[in-house]
Design a protein around this motif. Structure first.
Motif, mmCIF file in Angstrom:
data_model
loop_
_atom_site.group_PDB
_atom_site.id
_atom_site.type_symbol
_atom_site.label_atom_id
_atom_site.label_comp_id
_atom_site.label_asym_id
_atom_site.label_seq_id
_atom_site.Cartn_x
_atom_site.Cartn_y
_atom_site.Cartn_z
ATOM 1 N N LEU A 93 4.245 5.974 2.106
ATOM 2 C CA LEU A 93 4.432 7.413 2.087
ATOM 3 C C LEU A 93 4.467 7.982 3.510
ATOM 4 C CD1 LEU A 93 4.604 9.465 -0.123
ATOM 5 C CD2 LEU A 93 2.172 9.817 0.075
ATOM 6 N N HIS A 94 3.538 7.526 4.348
ATOM 7 C CA HIS A 94 3.512 8.017 5.723
ATOM 8 C C HIS A 94 4.766 7.574 6.486
ATOM 9 C CE1 HIS A 94 -0.249 10.081 5.627
ATOM 10 N NE2 HIS A 94 -0.829 9.044 5.041
ATOM 11 N N GLU A 95 5.205 6.352 6.202
ATOM 12 C CA GLU A 95 6.421 5.844 6.850
ATOM 13 C C GLU A 95 7.628 6.698 6.439
ATOM 14 O OE1 GLU A 95 6.128 1.563 6.595
ATOM 15 O OE2 GLU A 95 8.249 1.410 7.148
ATOM 16 N N ALA A 96 7.711 6.988 5.143
ATOM 17 C CA ALA A 96 8.835 7.788 4.639
ATOM 18 C C ALA A 96 8.799 9.192 5.252
ATOM 19 C CB ALA A 96 8.772 7.868 3.118
ATOM 20 N N LEU A 97 7.603 9.783 5.334
ATOM 21 C CA LEU A 97 7.497 11.146 5.877
ATOM 22 C C LEU A 97 7.891 11.181 7.357
ATOM 23 C CD1 LEU A 97 4.237 12.373 4.127
ATOM 24 C CD2 LEU A 97 6.523 13.371 3.875
ATOM 25 N N GLU A 98 7.553 10.116 8.061
ATOM 26 C CA GLU A 98 7.923 10.038 9.480
ATOM 27 C C GLU A 98 9.448 10.013 9.620
ATOM 28 O OE1 GLU A 98 6.561 6.816 12.455
ATOM 29 O OE2 GLU A 98 4.776 7.611 11.440
ATOM 30 N N ASN A 153 0.847 -1.184 0.000
ATOM 31 C CA ASN A 153 0.000 0.000 0.000
ATOM 32 C C ASN A 153 0.898 1.255 0.000
ATOM 33 O OD1 ASN A 153 -1.519 2.195 0.882
ATOM 34 N ND2 ASN A 153 -2.963 0.849 1.959
ATOM 35 N N THR A 154 0.841 2.037 -1.081
ATOM 36 C CA THR A 154 1.777 3.169 -1.182
ATOM 37 C C THR A 154 1.438 4.313 -0.218
ATOM 38 O OG1 THR A 154 0.586 3.959 -3.124
ATOM 39 C CG2 THR A 154 2.603 2.741 -3.524
ATOM 40 N N PHE A 204 2.669 -4.057 -6.644
ATOM 41 C CA PHE A 204 3.337 -5.339 -6.409
ATOM 42 C C PHE A 204 4.843 -5.076 -6.436
ATOM 43 C CE2 PHE A 204 4.934 -9.527 -7.818
ATOM 44 C CZ PHE A 204 4.364 -10.295 -6.816
ATOM 45 N N SER A 205 5.476 -5.143 -5.247
ATOM 46 C CA SER A 205 6.887 -4.740 -5.184
ATOM 47 C C SER A 205 7.562 -5.288 -3.929
ATOM 48 C CB SER A 205 6.963 -3.216 -5.154
ATOM 49 O OG SER A 205 6.256 -2.743 -4.024
ATOM 50 N N LYS A 206 8.887 -5.070 -3.880
ATOM 51 C CA LYS A 206 9.647 -5.442 -2.690
ATOM 52 C C LYS A 206 9.525 -4.254 -1.726
ATOM 53 C CE LYS A 206 14.163 -7.523 -1.967
ATOM 54 N NZ LYS A 206 15.352 -8.031 -2.645
ATOM 55 N N ARG A 207 8.910 -4.485 -0.581
ATOM 56 C CA ARG A 207 8.497 -3.380 0.285
ATOM 57 C C ARG A 207 9.635 -2.435 0.675
ATOM 58 N NH1 ARG A 207 6.882 -1.085 4.897
ATOM 59 N NH2 ARG A 207 4.674 -0.560 4.965
ATOM 60 N N ASN A 208 10.757 -3.021 1.169
ATOM 61 C CA ASN A 208 11.825 -2.148 1.674
ATOM 62 C C ASN A 208 12.417 -1.288 0.553
ATOM 63 O OD1 ASN A 208 13.044 -4.340 0.489
ATOM 64 N ND2 ASN A 208 14.841 -4.283 1.814
ATOM 65 N N LEU A 209 12.461 -1.835 -0.663
ATOM 66 C CA LEU A 209 13.012 -1.059 -1.782
ATOM 67 C C LEU A 209 12.039 0.041 -2.212
ATOM 68 C CD1 LEU A 209 14.771 -3.730 -4.040
ATOM 69 C CD2 LEU A 209 15.753 -2.237 -2.311
ATOM 70 N N MET A 210 10.743 -0.271 -2.196
ATOM 71 C CA MET A 210 9.758 0.740 -2.585
ATOM 72 C C MET A 210 9.729 1.871 -1.555
ATOM 73 S SD MET A 210 8.196 1.333 -5.220
ATOM 74 C CE MET A 210 8.777 -0.101 -6.034
ATOM 75 N N LEU A 211 9.958 1.517 -0.279
ATOM 76 C CA LEU A 211 10.037 2.557 0.763
ATOM 77 C C LEU A 211 11.220 3.485 0.454
ATOM 78 C CD1 LEU A 211 9.180 3.756 3.498
ATOM 79 C CD2 LEU A 211 10.634 2.078 4.619
ATOM 80 N N ASN A 261 13.760 8.534 -0.873
ATOM 81 C CA ASN A 261 14.715 9.308 -1.680
ATOM 82 C C ASN A 261 14.043 10.480 -2.395
ATOM 83 O OD1 ASN A 261 16.724 7.599 -0.939
ATOM 84 N ND2 ASN A 261 16.952 6.580 -2.904
ATOM 85 N N LEU A 262 12.892 10.222 -3.013
ATOM 86 C CA LEU A 262 12.241 11.292 -3.778
ATOM 87 C C LEU A 262 11.717 12.391 -2.853
ATOM 88 C CD1 LEU A 262 10.360 9.276 -6.554
ATOM 89 C CD2 LEU A 262 12.500 10.552 -6.757
#
Ligand code: ADP
Length: 259
Positions: A118-123, A113-114, A146-153, A158-159
């Motif tokens: 997103l909330h995790e990254a912002l934290e 779930n993106t 559909f992705s590898k979670r830690n890499l998508m985080l 980064n962005l």
């Protein structure tokens, strides 16, 4: 007679075609092998550099611990600069090692779930947003990918990290994360109203150590976007940027839809 000639021509063309395909395949395999060798070389070099850095850090700490009181201001300043440079080298090496390790197998992927990411990254990045009142807009229809979670985080971190860093001087920094559904690919974007990127620099930023000159006083090692691009491509997607100097930047990326 002419019918026979046509058949011979056809056979010849098919053989040519087959041989060209074979040659292309061999070249592709060779390229793949060379790229793997390069990755492994990069990994070894980065790993070997860790030991002398740990040692230099240890000696610097000893100097600071036992001699600081007797050192004059200039020498203290030099020691602080050594520590700052060691931190930068550490950061560089960790990122280089991470870069060589990026790999994605379908069996390691899951529906992610993106919005949660997103909330995790912002934290994680909250500490960067204390000095300014950032407005963050998040599209409510962000997808599950559909992705590898830690890499998508890492992609989001980064962005967003860049969007925060490079819009810190805007009067009212606004960061927007949005989504455009597609039949084959999901398309997401991270947009800011920061310093932007000159047209002539757009091709540099996805290259290794592609830091631009005017970003000298902003923290970073020039590997964030290279890592982000590799993660997206390993998932079968693409990343690009639309930007111009002084007008903010929008980073788009796609990911294949899988149910
Ligand atoms: P860095 O660690 O330097 O931020 P990146 O690989 O993340 O490394 O980015 C490479 C370069 O691209 C940056 O040094 C900066 O010049 C430019 N850049 C990246 N994101 C942005 C952005 N949102 N706005 C303006 N420039 C950016």
């Amino acid at each position: 007679m002419s019918e026979r000639l046509a058949t011979v021509d056809n056979d010849f063309l098919m053989q040519e075609n087959f041989s060209l395909k074979q040659q292309l395949k061999t070249k592709e395999q060779l390229l793949q092998q060379k790229s793997e060798e390069l990755q492994s070389y990069l990994y070894t070099v980065a790993h070997e550099l860790k030991t002398p850095i740990i040692s230099m850090r240890g000696y610097t700490m000893l100097l600071q611990e036992f001699y600081l009181a007797n050192l004059d201001g200039e020498i203290r300043n030099y020691l602080e600069r050594i520590v700052t440079n060691l931190d930068q080298m550490d950061d560089l090496i960790i990122n280089l090692i991470d870069y060589t390790r990026i790999d994605v197998n379908a069996d390691e992927c899951e529906q992610v779930n993106t919005i949660d990411l997103l909330h995790e990254a912002l934290e994680e990045l909250e500490f960067l947003m204390h000095q300014k009142d950032y407005e963050i807009k998040i599209s409510p229809d962000l997808p599950t990918v559909f992705s590898k979670r830690n890499l998508m985080l890492r992609v989001f971190t980064n962005l967003l990290n860049n969007a925060i860093k490079y819009s810190k001087d805007s009067e009212h920094p606004v960061i927007e994360v949005g989504y455009a559904p597609g039949e084959i690919f999901h398309k997401l974007y991270v947009k800011d109203n920061g310093v932007g990127i000159a047209h002539s620099d757009l091709d540099k930023i996805f290259q290794i150590f592609g830091r631009l000159k005017n970003k000298k006083n902003t923290k970073g090692c020039g590997l964030g976007l290279v890592i982000t691009k590799r993660i997206i491509e390993k998932h079968g997607g693409e990343i690009w940027v639309e930007s111009s100097r002084g007008k903010g930047s929008t980073f788009f990326f796609t990911l294949p839809r899988r149910t």
